[in-house]
Design an enzyme around this catalytic site. Structure first.
Site, PDB file in Angstrom:
ATOM      1  N   SER A 155       0.994  -1.204   0.084  1.00 37.78           N
ATOM      2  CA  SER A 155      -0.023   0.139  -0.069  1.00 37.78           C
ATOM      3  C   SER A 155       0.904   1.319  -0.095  1.00 37.78           C
ATOM      4  O   SER A 155       1.485   1.331  -0.876  1.00 37.78           O
ATOM      5  CB  SER A 155      -0.825  -0.172   1.262  1.00 37.78           C
ATOM      6  N   ASP A 191      -4.457  -4.801   6.010  1.00 35.80           N
ATOM      7  CA  ASP A 191      -4.683  -5.532   5.007  1.00 35.80           C
ATOM      8  C   ASP A 191      -3.883  -6.598   4.519  1.00 35.80           C
ATOM      9  O   ASP A 191      -2.688  -6.216   4.298  1.00 35.80           O
ATOM     10  CB  ASP A 191      -5.517  -4.806   3.776  1.00 35.80           C
ATOM     11  N   HIS A 203      -2.659  -1.288  -3.418  1.00 34.40           N
ATOM     12  CA  HIS A 203      -3.761  -0.175  -3.261  1.00 34.40           C
ATOM     13  C   HIS A 203      -3.809   0.944  -4.222  1.00 34.40           C
ATOM     14  O   HIS A 203      -2.565   1.776  -3.913  1.00 34.40           O
ATOM     15  CB  HIS A 203      -3.906   0.076  -1.903  1.00 34.40           C
TER      16      HIS A 203
END
Length: 352
Positions: free
Chosen positions: A171, A293, A197
């Protein structure tokens, strides 16, 4: 103490709207705004902000050139504010490589009408950028210079099936980390699947950028793509990606579905599918990123027999996702970014 923010944008409207939004949060104080790099430079010297929100497109000196000067003379965490377009994507990647921590995409519509769409993200990212590892970001920008050189492109063939598989999640800070890691992969590297992401308008540009710099083939995944040796498939923005077994091949399947762990694509979704369909033939890697995540999915991969690697705190821009994975016992090895490819190669040689 509140996070002290400087907003730099040539649009008076944008400056006003961004200031109004950030000022709603008691943990953030907008200490000044500036219409261009020259005014901003004086504000930085005078006020020493904690975070700079910087527009990409500005008169007199563009945002990228100014960003490089900030990193050289006044190292400060920077959040880029960029347009969600093809050109905007390219410039955003330039900014991330030059030292920006993260970015927020401006609304497609009038900023007054679209600000509600990004208000939560903007506040969240200003707070994250304020607490990020700036020294790791500066080192990553330096490493990019030596690592990202053009490499002769290997010829990818669909016949190059893979029995091993590498699954990577990232991310915040991940675009630069992925570039550094994937640049070290060769045509003999097992098939790689990646969730970073990123908005839907950015992932194809990101994959093309990596493809131009790496020996392996890098592409935005399409539904049904075969995962093969020397090939890296990047999940499209706003779509989940899973791995399925298809005879002697692994293929990716794309779908919408609800956001998982707050994201689509979700690293957890990818890792869960790899655990179920690849098992001990997989290696899971969790790079820098905010949030959690991928942590639970990595634990499932480890339980299924896969080897798991997390980027260490020192080399991570934001040690969020890898930290959570480590804390829940999902990680076999914690490695600096510069050694992850070596660890992967070692694990692959052990499993021959």
């Amino acid at each position: 103490m509140a996070i002290r923010v400087l907003i730099v944008d040539d649009s008076a409207t944008a400056r006003t709207v961004l200031k109004d939004v950030l000022s709603k949060d008691s943990e953030i104080e907008v200490i000044a705004t500036a219409p261009d790099a020259y005014v901003a430079r004086d504000k930085i010297v005078q006020l020493k902000p904690d975070v700079i929100c910087l527009d990409v497109e500005m008169p007199r000196m563009d945002g990228i050139s100014f960003l490089k000067k900030i990193m050289k003379y006044f190292p400060t965490p920077v959040l880029m504010v960029s347009s969600l377009t093809q050109d905007g994507a390219q410039v955003t990647f330039d900014a991330l490589e030059a030292g920006a921590i993260d970015y927020v995409a401006k609304p497609h519509s009038n900023i007054y009408d679209g600000i509600d769409e990004i208000q939560k993200e903007l506040i969240q990212k200003v707070k994250m950028v304020a607490s990020s590892n700036l020294s790791a970001r500066i080192e990553a920008a330096k490493a990019k210079t030596s690592t990202l050189e053009y490499k002769p492109k290997a010829t990818y063939s669909l016949a190059q099936t893979t029995n091993k598989l590498i699954a990577i999640g990232a991310s915040t800070g991940g675009t630069v980390a992925l570039a550094e890691l994937i640049a070290r992969f060769t045509k003999d590297t097992p098939g790689v699947v990646v969730v970073q992401h990123m908005p839907s308008g950015f992932t194809n540009s990101f994959a093309q950028r990596l493809n131009s710099l790496c020996e392996v083939e890098v592409k935005e995944a399409e539904d049904g793509d075969i995962i093969g040796r020397g090939r890296v498939l990047v999940a499209p923005g706003d779509l989940h990606m899973v791995v399925r077994r298809d005879g002697g091949n692994y293929r990716v399947k794309l779908g919408t579905g609800e956001k998982i762990s707050g994201h689509r694509p979700s690293v957890d979704v990818l890792f869960n599918s790899v655990a179920s369909h690849v098992g001990s033939n997989a290696i899971g890697v969790l790079l820098t990123g905010m949030g959690s995540d991928g942590a639970k999915g990595m634990l499932k991969m480890k339980t299924s027999g896969a080897s798991t690697i997390a980027q260490d705190e020192k080399s991570s821009i934001v040690w969020g996702m890898p930290k959570v994975a480590y804390e829940i016992g999902a990680v076999d090895f914690v490695e600096p970014l510069s050694n992850i490819d070596v660890k992967i190669a070692s694990l692959l040689s052990e499993r021959k």
